[in-house]
Write a protein that holds these residues in place. Structure first.
Motif, PDB file in Angstrom:
ATOM      1  N   GLU A   1      32.875  30.651  36.058  1.00  8.49           N
ATOM      2  CA  GLU A   1      34.331  30.778  36.035  1.00  8.49           C
ATOM      3  C   GLU A   1      34.815  31.258  37.403  1.00  8.49           C
ATOM      4  OE1 GLU A   1      34.887  35.275  34.033  1.00  8.49           O
ATOM      5  OE2 GLU A   1      35.982  33.554  33.260  1.00  8.49           O
ATOM      6  N   PRO A   2      36.072  30.983  37.756  1.00  9.22           N
ATOM      7  CA  PRO A   2      36.570  31.418  39.062  1.00  9.22           C
ATOM      8  C   PRO A   2      36.542  32.941  39.184  1.00  9.22           C
ATOM      9  CG  PRO A   2      38.078  29.834  38.036  1.00  9.22           C
ATOM     10  CD  PRO A   2      37.072  30.217  36.996  1.00  9.22           C
ATOM     11  N   VAL A   3      36.220  33.424  40.381  1.00  9.60           N
ATOM     12  CA  VAL A   3      36.169  34.859  40.644  1.00  9.60           C
ATOM     13  C   VAL A   3      37.503  35.527  40.280  1.00  9.60           C
ATOM     14  CG1 VAL A   3      36.015  36.567  42.514  1.00  9.60           C
ATOM     15  CG2 VAL A   3      34.384  34.684  42.419  1.00  9.60           C
ATOM     16  N   ALA A   4      38.602  34.841  40.619  1.00 16.21           N
ATOM     17  CA  ALA A   4      39.929  35.430  40.355  1.00 16.21           C
ATOM     18  C   ALA A   4      40.157  35.643  38.857  1.00 16.21           C
ATOM     19  CB  ALA A   4      41.018  34.543  40.936  1.00 16.21           C
ATOM     20  N   ASP A   5      39.637  34.737  38.038  1.00 20.18           N
ATOM     21  CA  ASP A   5      39.810  34.881  36.588  1.00 20.18           C
ATOM     22  C   ASP A   5      39.054  36.097  36.074  1.00 20.18           C
ATOM     23  OD1 ASP A   5      41.149  32.536  36.863  1.00 20.18           O
ATOM     24  OD2 ASP A   5      39.952  31.388  35.424  1.00 20.18           O
ATOM     25  N   LEU A   6      37.794  36.233  36.517  1.00 16.38           N
ATOM     26  CA  LEU A   6      37.005  37.390  36.063  1.00 16.38           C
ATOM     27  C   LEU A   6      37.607  38.691  36.594  1.00 16.38           C
ATOM     28  CD1 LEU A   6      34.593  38.600  34.581  1.00 16.38           C
ATOM     29  CD2 LEU A   6      33.272  38.340  36.682  1.00 16.38           C
ATOM     30  N   ALA A   7      38.105  38.656  37.825  1.00 20.92           N
ATOM     31  CA  ALA A   7      38.747  39.846  38.381  1.00 20.92           C
ATOM     32  C   ALA A   7      39.919  40.260  37.491  1.00 20.92           C
ATOM     33  CB  ALA A   7      39.232  39.570  39.805  1.00 20.92           C
ATOM     34  N   ALA A   8      40.733  39.291  37.104  1.00 23.64           N
ATOM     35  CA  ALA A   8      41.915  39.591  36.293  1.00 23.64           C
ATOM     36  C   ALA A   8      41.536  40.090  34.900  1.00 23.64           C
ATOM     37  CB  ALA A   8      42.803  38.356  36.197  1.00 23.64           C
ATOM     38  N   THR A   9      40.578  39.407  34.252  1.00 21.47           N
ATOM     39  CA  THR A   9      40.255  39.804  32.874  1.00 21.47           C
ATOM     40  C   THR A   9      39.507  41.131  32.835  1.00 21.47           C
ATOM     41  OG1 THR A   9      38.213  38.490  32.854  1.00 21.47           O
ATOM     42  CG2 THR A   9      40.220  37.441  31.988  1.00 21.47           C
ATOM     43  N   SER A  10      38.602  41.357  33.802  1.00 16.46           N
ATOM     44  CA  SER A  10      37.846  42.625  33.764  1.00 16.46           C
ATOM     45  C   SER A  10      38.780  43.805  34.033  1.00 16.46           C
ATOM     46  CB  SER A  10      36.673  42.599  34.749  1.00 16.46           C
ATOM     47  OG  SER A  10      37.130  42.520  36.076  1.00 16.46           O
ATOM     48  N   THR A  11      39.771  43.591  34.887  1.00 16.74           N
ATOM     49  CA  THR A  11      40.736  44.663  35.161  1.00 16.74           C
ATOM     50  C   THR A  11      41.601  44.929  33.931  1.00 16.74           C
ATOM     51  OG1 THR A  11      40.759  44.213  37.532  1.00 16.74           O
ATOM     52  CG2 THR A  11      42.690  45.333  36.630  1.00 16.74           C
ATOM     53  N   ALA A  12      42.080  43.861  33.302  1.00 16.65           N
ATOM     54  CA  ALA A  12      42.897  44.033  32.091  1.00 16.65           C
ATOM     55  C   ALA A  12      42.092  44.731  30.999  1.00 16.65           C
ATOM     56  CB  ALA A  12      43.397  42.674  31.607  1.00 16.65           C
ATOM     57  N   THR A  13      40.823  44.354  30.869  1.00 16.24           N
ATOM     58  CA  THR A  13      39.962  44.971  29.848  1.00 16.24           C
ATOM     59  C   THR A  13      39.766  46.457  30.140  1.00 16.24           C
ATOM     60  OG1 THR A  13      38.830  42.866  29.489  1.00 16.24           O
ATOM     61  CG2 THR A  13      37.693  44.842  28.739  1.00 16.24           C
ATOM     62  N   ALA A  14      39.522  46.795  31.407  1.00 20.76           N
ATOM     63  CA  ALA A  14      39.315  48.203  31.774  1.00 20.76           C
ATOM     64  C   ALA A  14      40.588  49.010  31.550  1.00 20.76           C
ATOM     65  CB  ALA A  14      38.863  48.301  33.235  1.00 20.76           C
ATOM     66  N   MET A  15      41.744  48.431  31.863  1.00 20.95           N
ATOM     67  CA  MET A  15      43.001  49.161  31.672  1.00 20.95           C
ATOM     68  C   MET A  15      43.210  49.477  30.190  1.00 20.95           C
ATOM     69  SD  MET A  15      45.530  47.420  34.459  1.00 20.95           S
ATOM     70  CE  MET A  15      46.937  48.374  33.929  1.00 20.95           C
ATOM     71  N   ARG A  16      42.922  48.484  29.364  1.00 19.70           N
ATOM     72  CA  ARG A  16      43.103  48.696  27.928  1.00 19.70           C
ATOM     73  C   ARG A  16      42.061  49.699  27.408  1.00 19.70           C
ATOM     74  NH1 ARG A  16      42.995  43.653  26.779  1.00 19.70           N
ATOM     75  NH2 ARG A  16      40.817  43.692  26.155  1.00 19.70           N
ATOM     76  N   PHE A  17      40.821  49.536  27.840  1.00 16.45           N
ATOM     77  CA  PHE A  17      39.734  50.393  27.335  1.00 16.45           C
ATOM     78  C   PHE A  17      39.999  51.866  27.672  1.00 16.45           C
ATOM     79  CE2 PHE A  17      35.653  52.576  27.714  1.00 16.45           C
ATOM     80  CZ  PHE A  17      34.993  52.185  26.567  1.00 16.45           C
ATOM     81  N   PHE A  18      40.374  52.140  28.919  1.00 17.82           N
ATOM     82  CA  PHE A  18      40.569  53.528  29.340  1.00 17.82           C
ATOM     83  C   PHE A  18      42.011  54.010  29.177  1.00 17.82           C
ATOM     84  CE2 PHE A  18      36.765  52.232  31.807  1.00 17.82           C
ATOM     85  CZ  PHE A  18      35.899  53.253  31.411  1.00 17.82           C
ATOM     86  N   GLY A  19      42.888  53.128  28.689  1.00 13.20           N
ATOM     87  CA  GLY A  19      44.287  53.519  28.490  1.00 13.20           C
ATOM     88  C   GLY A  19      45.009  53.769  29.811  1.00 13.20           C
TER      89      GLY A  19
END
Ligand SMILES: [Zn+2]
Length: 262
Positions: A242-260
């Motif tokens: 998958e494109p690096v930009a996609d993983l960058a975006a999803t991993s950041t969104a996931t971390a924001m949600r996980f850690f609040g």
């Protein structure tokens, strides 16, 4: 690219002399926010002090690493509970089991692990989990707490496919480090990457440890730092096709949600 390094040991002595520069390089590489790992009472206090200094960038976990599990008692537990209530504390941990090094006896590790899972339930915070060569016991202890835990991340996942399946079935998030950039011992992780749902996948350096071996040119010292997180993202994105930009975006969104985080 805006990345969140979910596991960085910035209270490690190797960062004492140049933390400002380390954070500048991280920002230049797109790593704006980081979660500083609390590995004991003193490092947790130091991590929270870093949050006080860099409110928008650095957050902290409050916990006791399995290497130090022998120190766990009622006083440590109460102190960690208090620290977990302070501004900037976003998770309990790192806690878990490490049978690779066994720096603390297994009995002590099991007790400290359960005690911190109890704290995670009490505080309603997610939990930052460490596991090495202890998968079966790790899952057995965790199982009792899963229904009451907000969320958990298997940080620095380096296990086998069956272990990944069990972690995913237990609703855990997965943290991937530069271990995956190691052609000697990280290759087995590559085919597993595509099986991790994007909303459960986060990235970390575990700096100053685990310098990505694929970095070109290789840095002058062995010290890893958050500025090298994009190397991990590149390796994981390539393995997921998958494109690096996609993983960058999803991993950041996931971390924001996980850690609040906001
Ligand atoms: Zn760890």
């Amino acid at each position: 690219m805006e990345l969140i390094d979910i596991g960085v040991n910035l209270t490690h002595e190797s960062f004492r002399h140049d933390l400002t520069e380390v954070l500048q390089r991280a920002a230049a590489a797109g790593v704006h926010r980081m979660v500083v790992t609390g590995t004991g009472v003193v490092p947790t206090r130091e991590a929270l002090a870093l949050h006080a200094q860099y409110r928008d960038r650095l957050f902290a976990t409050a916990g006791l690493h399995p290497h130090h599990a022998s120190e766990f008692d009622a006083t440590v537990r109460d102190t960690l509970r208090e620290l977990a209530g302070q501004p900037g504390a976003v998770a309990i941990g790192e806690c878990g089991l490490d049978y690779y090094r066994n720096y603390s006896p297994r009995e002590a590790q099991l007790k400290a692990f359960a005690g911190q899972l109890e704290l995670a339930v009490e505080t309603g915070l997610p939990v930052f989990l460490h596991q090495r060569d202890a998968h079966a016991d790790f899952m057995a202890v965790l199982r009792d707490y899963l229904p009451r835990l907000k969320a958990g991340v298997a940080h620095c996942f380096t296990g086998q496919p069956a272990e990944l399946d069990e972690c995913l079935a237990a609703d855990l998030h997965i943290g991937i480090t530069g271990w995956i950039c190691d052609e000697r011992r990280g290759r087995h992780l590559l085919p597993m990457m595509a099986r991790i749902p994007a909303d459960r996948l986060m990235v970390e350096t575990d700096a100053p440890y685990l310098l990505p071996r694929s970095l070109k040119p290789s840095p002058p010292t062995r010290r890893n730092e958050p500025a090298f997180l994009p190397e991990v993202v590149r390796a994981v994105a390539a393995a997921r096709n998958e494109p690096v930009a996609d993983l960058a975006a999803t991993s950041t969104a996931t971390a924001m949600r996980f850690f609040g985080l906001r």
